[in-house]
Design a protein around this motif. Structure first.
Motif, short mmCIF file in Angstrom:
data_model
loop_
_atom_site.label_atom_id
_atom_site.label_comp_id
_atom_site.label_asym_id
_atom_site.label_seq_id
_atom_site.Cartn_x
_atom_site.Cartn_y
_atom_site.Cartn_z
N TYR A 73 0.84 -1.20 0.00
CA TYR A 73 0.00 0.00 0.00
C TYR A 73 0.88 1.25 0.00
O TYR A 73 0.63 2.19 -0.75
N GLN A 74 1.90 1.27 0.84
CA GLN A 74 2.79 2.43 0.91
C GLN A 74 3.52 2.64 -0.42
O GLN A 74 3.66 3.77 -0.87
N PHE A 75 3.97 1.55 -1.03
CA PHE A 75 4.67 1.66 -2.30
C PHE A 75 3.74 2.19 -3.38
O PHE A 75 4.11 3.08 -4.17
N SER A 76 2.52 1.68 -3.46
CA SER A 76 1.58 2.15 -4.48
C SER A 76 1.21 3.61 -4.23
O SER A 76 1.06 4.38 -5.18
N HIS A 77 1.08 4.00 -2.98
CA HIS A 77 0.80 5.40 -2.65
C HIS A 77 1.96 6.29 -3.09
O HIS A 77 1.75 7.37 -3.66
N TYR A 78 3.18 5.84 -2.86
CA TYR A 78 4.37 6.59 -3.28
C TYR A 78 4.42 6.73 -4.80
O TYR A 78 4.69 7.81 -5.33
N VAL A 79 4.14 5.65 -5.53
CA VAL A 79 4.14 5.69 -6.99
C VAL A 79 3.08 6.67 -7.48
O VAL A 79 3.31 7.44 -8.41
N CYS A 80 1.91 6.66 -6.85
CA CYS A 80 0.84 7.60 -7.24
C CYS A 80 1.28 9.04 -7.05
O CYS A 80 1.03 9.90 -7.90
N GLN A 81 1.94 9.32 -5.93
CA GLN A 81 2.40 10.68 -5.66
C GLN A 81 3.47 11.11 -6.66
O GLN A 81 3.45 12.25 -7.13
#
Length: 138
Positions: A73-81
């Motif tokens: 979840y944190q990685f996907s959130h980072y990629v989105c940002q």
């Protein structure tokens, strides 16, 4: 005109050698990446003592089940940002309780049982086969 052909040939030869060098470098890079991933996996298995008792393996699986979803979840959130992409929210993974210890032990017992009776079963089947062949040849 003959000079142009020679010049064109040497240019394409230089491009071909650059392409060859690049492809060889790319292949070496892919090999190094794959080797690093494999080496990391072997180190992780050794470091976490996953080849030990089933209790340790089950504890490691439980730990991974607790750590991996938040990390993803944190990685996907980072990629989105960083990229501005919108990744759809995936549903939560189902909670599955799978007792590895029971399955592992049952599998080992089954395999060892089959291996222990294999010689006598092979002898029995070969006798039956021989009797069948003798009966058919009369």
């Amino acid at each position: 005109m003959g000079g142009e052909c020679v010049l064109g040939a040497s240019d394409s030869g230089q491009e071909a050698s650059r392409d060859t060098w690049f492809l060889q470098g790319w292949k070496a890079g892919k090999f190094l990446i794959k080797g690093s991933v494999a080496g990391g996996a072997v180190y992780l298995v050794y470091d976490q003592e996953l080849l030990g008792s089933s209790d340790k393996s089950q504890a490691a699986l439980k730990k991974a089940g607790e750590v991996v979803p938040p990390a993803m979840y944190q990685f996907s959130h980072y990629v989105c940002q960083q990229t501005g992409l919108q990744i759809p929210q995936l549903p939560a993974p189902p909670k599955i309780h799978f007792p590895i210890r029971d399955s592992w032990n049952a599998g080992i017992i089954t395999v060892m049982s089959a291996l222990s009776v294999a010689p006598s079963k092979a002898c029995e089947y070969s006798k039956e086969g021989w009797e069948y062949v003798k009966a058919r040849t009369k």
